[in-house]
Every structure is written in C-alpha cells, then in structure tokens.
Design a protein around this motif. Structure first.
Motif, PDB file in Angstrom:
ATOM      1  N   ASP A 155       0.864  -1.393  -0.269  1.00 14.11           N
ATOM      2  CA  ASP A 155      -0.048  -0.206   0.310  1.00 14.11           C
ATOM      3  C   ASP A 155       1.229   0.873  -0.335  1.00 14.11           C
ATOM      4  O   ASP A 155       0.583   1.868  -1.114  1.00 14.11           O
ATOM      5  N   ASP A 156       2.317   1.135   1.234  1.00 11.12           N
ATOM      6  CA  ASP A 156       2.761   2.518   0.671  1.00 11.12           C
ATOM      7  C   ASP A 156       4.317   2.053   0.698  1.00 11.12           C
ATOM      8  O   ASP A 156       4.730   1.904   1.775  1.00 11.12           O
ATOM      9  N   PRO A 166       7.975   2.890  -0.817  1.00 11.25           N
ATOM     10  CA  PRO A 166       8.593   3.641  -1.385  1.00 11.25           C
ATOM     11  C   PRO A 166       9.695   3.156  -2.599  1.00 11.25           C
ATOM     12  O   PRO A 166      10.047   2.020  -1.719  1.00 11.25           O
ATOM     13  N   THR A 193       2.929  -4.923  -8.087  1.00 10.04           N
ATOM     14  CA  THR A 193       2.273  -4.846  -6.130  1.00 10.04           C
ATOM     15  C   THR A 193       3.303  -5.830  -5.836  1.00 10.04           C
ATOM     16  O   THR A 193       3.348  -7.457  -6.306  1.00 10.04           O
TER      17      THR A 193
END
Length: 124
Positions: free
Chosen positions: A44-45, A47, A65
């Motif tokens: 989701d997060d 970086p 993903t």
C-alpha cells in the motif's frame, strides 16, 4: 521460541484476487502443518528507495504490487517438519498444476528468522 519465515514477492496487480485465492489455499496447509499464523500483506505504501527498496529486491515492475508475508511457527523443529511436508510434492493443494502461483516465484525472496525482540501492547 517461535520461528518466522518471511517472504517478499512482486505480484501482477491484475492478479490480486488470484493471489488471495492461491494464498488462502496454501496458507491453510501451513496452518495444518503446524504454523500458528500466516499473514499476507498487499503493498500500500511501499516507497522507492535511493539505494535499495522492496521493489528492487524482487525486480518489481510498474504493473506489479509488492507483497510482504510471514509465517509464524511455534519453533524451528515444527517449521522444518512443516516445510518438508510442503515441499515434498505429496500434497495436491500445493501442486502448481492445480494451484498455480499467480506471480514469478523465481523473483521471490524468503528466509527463516529467529526472533530476538518481541513486544506487544497489553490488551484492552
């Protein structure tokens, strides 16, 4: 002392539901073979780093993903016995013909870990 297997994979984003279905089948086998908990986390997060990051570690592509997962075992002996059963090819639920991996398994990174610090909040 508990034992943890950790995994990082890149899953084609379009295969999210296929991944969930695959994990539900395979993860129930881990539990049957002695794992106490299996967690599959959809990125989701996540970086991009300047030097290293999860995506680079598994050669993730733009249309993929990153998934971070772990299996908790009560101890290493239970883990070793459970993983041996998982990998011996005798369980049809783990046969790639009937439960194909919806990702490139060659780019998966994984390892077994002995916890050295474990903290938790008090319930309630």
């Amino acid at each position: 002392m508990s034992y943890i297997d950790g995994f990082v994979i890149a899953v084609p984003t379009a295969n999210r539901q296929k991944f969930i279905d695959h994990a539900n089948t395979g993860d129930s086998v881990f539990i049957e073979y002695g794992a106490t908990r299996v967690v599959e986390c959809w990125g989701d997060d996540v970086p991009d780093g300047k030097q290293t990051d999860f995506r680079r570690a598994v050669q993730g592509k733009e249309d993929e993903t990153i998934v971070f997962s772990w299996i908790e075992w009560p101890d290493k002996a239970t883990r070793d016995a459970g993983m041996k059963k998982m990998m011996d090819g005798s369980d049809p639920r783990m046969d790639p013909k009937t439960n194909p991996m919806p990702f490139d398994g060659a780019r998966m990174i994984y390892g077994g870990f002995q916890p050295v610090v474990e903290l938790g909040a008090a319930p309630g």
